[in-house]
Design a protein around this motif. Structure first.
Motif, PDB file in Angstrom:
ATOM      1  N   LEU A 169       0.805  -1.227   0.000  1.00  0.00           N
ATOM      2  CA  LEU A 169       0.000   0.000   0.000  1.00  0.00           C
ATOM      3  C   LEU A 169       0.837   1.276   0.000  1.00  0.00           C
ATOM      4  O   LEU A 169       0.537   2.200  -0.750  1.00  0.00           O
ATOM      5  N   PRO A 170       1.916   1.363   0.828  1.00  0.00           N
ATOM      6  CA  PRO A 170       2.720   2.594   0.760  1.00  0.00           C
ATOM      7  C   PRO A 170       3.291   2.843  -0.628  1.00  0.00           C
ATOM      8  O   PRO A 170       3.369   3.987  -1.073  1.00  0.00           O
ATOM      9  N   LEU A 171       3.649   1.752  -1.328  1.00  0.00           N
ATOM     10  CA  LEU A 171       4.236   1.926  -2.656  1.00  0.00           C
ATOM     11  C   LEU A 171       3.176   2.296  -3.702  1.00  0.00           C
ATOM     12  O   LEU A 171       3.513   2.753  -4.786  1.00  0.00           O
ATOM     13  N   TYR A 172       1.895   2.086  -3.350  1.00  0.00           N
ATOM     14  CA  TYR A 172       0.822   2.430  -4.292  1.00  0.00           C
ATOM     15  C   TYR A 172       0.486   3.924  -4.275  1.00  0.00           C
ATOM     16  O   TYR A 172      -0.203   4.401  -5.174  1.00  0.00           O
ATOM     17  N   VAL A 173       0.944   4.612  -3.247  1.00  0.00           N
ATOM     18  CA  VAL A 173       0.498   5.996  -3.066  1.00  0.00           C
ATOM     19  C   VAL A 173       0.763   6.884  -4.287  1.00  0.00           C
ATOM     20  O   VAL A 173      -0.123   7.636  -4.703  1.00  0.00           O
ATOM     21  N   PRO A 174       1.972   6.829  -4.928  1.00  0.00           N
ATOM     22  CA  PRO A 174       2.184   7.696  -6.089  1.00  0.00           C
ATOM     23  C   PRO A 174       1.173   7.456  -7.213  1.00  0.00           C
ATOM     24  O   PRO A 174       0.658   8.414  -7.801  1.00  0.00           O
ATOM     25  N   VAL A 175       0.850   6.175  -7.465  1.00  0.00           N
ATOM     26  CA  VAL A 175      -0.136   5.881  -8.511  1.00  0.00           C
ATOM     27  C   VAL A 175      -1.471   6.514  -8.160  1.00  0.00           C
ATOM     28  O   VAL A 175      -2.138   7.135  -9.006  1.00  0.00           O
ATOM     29  N   LEU A 176      -1.844   6.379  -6.896  1.00  0.00           N
ATOM     30  CA  LEU A 176      -3.113   6.941  -6.439  1.00  0.00           C
ATOM     31  C   LEU A 176      -3.123   8.454  -6.628  1.00  0.00           C
ATOM     32  O   LEU A 176      -4.074   9.027  -7.176  1.00  0.00           O
ATOM     33  N   ILE A 177      -2.042   9.119  -6.205  1.00  0.00           N
ATOM     34  CA  ILE A 177      -1.986  10.584  -6.264  1.00  0.00           C
ATOM     35  C   ILE A 177      -2.131  11.072  -7.701  1.00  0.00           C
ATOM     36  O   ILE A 177      -2.979  11.916  -8.022  1.00  0.00           O
ATOM     37  N   PHE A 178      -1.320  10.505  -8.615  1.00  0.00           N
ATOM     38  CA  PHE A 178      -1.360  11.002  -9.989  1.00  0.00           C
ATOM     39  C   PHE A 178      -2.603  10.536 -10.716  1.00  0.00           C
ATOM     40  O   PHE A 178      -3.110  11.237 -11.590  1.00  0.00           O
TER      41      PHE A 178
END
Lengths: 223, 253
Positions: A169-178
């Motif tokens: 989940l922490p590594l997913y954050v950039p995908v979520l943001i953009f």
């Protein structure tokens, strides 16, 4: 020959997924149901729902993809297929990419197809659908790729099912943001936003990184 | 024949323990100096930071939070970079000390990260009027905190300790992509968090009277990390020795 093996591996995983039709269907059902929960919690005010639609779609899509991550390598690990794959002439990096492709076709793609439905339920403005689909088409493969690293690294761990979300989940954050900001900026009337390019950049970086990292983790798991 | 076999076995095991033994010798030599340096720099640094340095003309005394916040944030990044270097040396050259160092550093780094987040929050309330904003710098540091926790969880999740070490080392290396994002988040995005003011090219945008205590506190934090790292690594090595001896005793030699 290598291409043939790659295709055969993808076809095998797809066939397995089709035979157990429940799996891909569960992902989509989970996606739609979770997204449908928010209006109950937040109240049915149309302006609010339209404004949060991009975020809801992305967060629930992320959770739905996460749901199916654990089985990405687990069945093959438990019945020994992975050990044979590790000895096969096809490099393990390609095996990872084949399995990720199959995973995306059975989780990311159905979620992508169901996303406009969620947009409809939330009253997403008409100009948002194109960019929603484009962002998800660029973003969901990254989710499968990054998730493959987590799934491979946690293979054989105690409480692996809980561990994978914690790692991924922490590594997913950039995908979520953009992913969200691509839709939001379009809805605010701006054209040519960089978010889609950044999503593409994440995908381009995740493709080799996930292949190498997950293959290295798989090698340790079967060692 | 069996005599020869034992000697070969012993020399190999000696070879395996050669590096940790040398590490312990070096560490024992460094330790008292690091401890003394830490004590001195903490004393002087804290005195300068809390009493001797001037209050900010806008922020008043709240600026003193900086002397804890900024070194803690630096250490959060530095410790992770150290862990990544250790993990890489473990995965590439199978250097056992690498993973011992990374494992020993992880909780320390997690605490530094938490300290940076907590002091930042305390600083943010009077300055920005809020405990937390979802700004790129804060979010990426929060992700760093979760990476530390994930590393620790993964390290302890396996029956076989070596699997845990390898898996966690891989995860640590993957997480390195977050470091440049944290460093440059204040330049790439329009953030509430201010951009770097010390490590600028040319002269730092901070007055000497504040730069000195900041530098001393950073030195104190680094030495503290070194002291704790040495202690934790040594106890980790002793623990491994104990487990090996226990296993050897159980096998009846």
């Amino acid at each position: 020959m290598v291409g043939g093996a790659f295709g055969a591996l993808v076809a095998r995983d797809l066939r397995l997924a089709l035979r157990q039709r429940g799996d891909a269907l569960t992902v989509v059902l989970f996606f739609v149901l979770t997204a449908a929960l928010f209006p109950f919690g937040l109240g049915p005010e149309p302006n609010l729902l339209a404004r949060i639609a991009p975020g809801i779609v992305w967060v629930t899509a992320l959770l739905a993809v996460l749901l199916s991550l654990e089985r990405l390598f687990l069945a093959d690990y438990e019945d020994g297929t992975l050990e044979l794959l590790a000895q096969a002439p096809l490099p393990l990096e390609a095996v990872v990419l084949a399995k990720v492709l199959a995973h995306w076709l059975t989780s990311g793609l159905p979620v992508l197809a169901a996303a406009p439905l969620i947009g409809l339920l939330y009253g997403l403005p008409a100009e948002g659908y194109g960019v929603l689909l484009a962002a998800m088409a660029l973003g969901t493969p990254s989710l499968s790729l990054i998730g493959a690293i987590g799934a491979a690294v946690a293979l054989g761990a105690r409480r692996g099912g809980v561990l994978v979300p914690l790692l991924v989940l922490p590594l997913y954050v950039p995908v979520l943001i953009f992913g969200v900001s691509a839709i939001d900026t379009r809805l605010q009337g701006f054209e040519g936003d960089a978010s889609l390019l950044l999503l593409g950049a994440i995908l381009a970086a995740a493709l080799p990184l996930a292949a190498f990292a997950a293959a290295a983790a798989l090698r340790q798991a079967v060692e | 024949m069996s005599r020869a076999a034992t000697t070969v076995g012993e020399s190999r095991s000696l070879h395996r323990f050669a590096n940790p033994a040398r590490f312990v010798r070096i560490a024992d030599a460094v330790y008292p100096w690091a401890l003394a340096g830490m004590a001195v720099s903490f004393l002087i640094g804290l005195y300068l930071a809390l009493f001797a340095s001037p209050a900010d003309y806008q922020q008043g005394d709240t600026v003193r939070i900086m002397y804890v916040h900024v070194p803690a944030a630096w250490m959060a990044l530095f410790v992770y970079a150290t862990m990544a270097a250790g993990s890489a040396s473990y995965l590439i050259w199978r250097h056992p000390l690498g993973v011992v160092a990374a494992k020993a550093a992880a909780p320390v780094g997690a605490v530094f990260t938490f300290l940076a987040l907590a002091t930042g929050s305390l600083w943010g309330k009077p300055m920005w009027g809020t405990w937390w904003v979802w700004d790129a710098r804060l979010t990426s540091v929060l992700i760093l905190f979760f990476l530390y926790l994930g590393y620790i969880a993964l390290m302890n999740a396996f029956e076989n300790a070596e699997r845990g070490q390898k898996a966690a080392s891989l995860l640590c290396l993957v997480g390195v992509v977050n470091l440049p994002i944290i460093k440059f988040s204040v330049d790439w995005w329009n953030t509430l968090h201010q951009p770097a003011s010390v490590s600028r090219i040319g002269t730092p945008a901070i007055h000497e009277s504040m730069l000195w205590p900041l530098g001393l506190m950073a030195l104190a934090f680094t030495l503290y990390f070194l002291v704790v790292l040495i202690t934790r690594m040594k106890s980790e090595l002793l623990g491994a020795r104990l487990r090996a001896l226990g296993a050897a005793a159980a096998e009846g030699r």
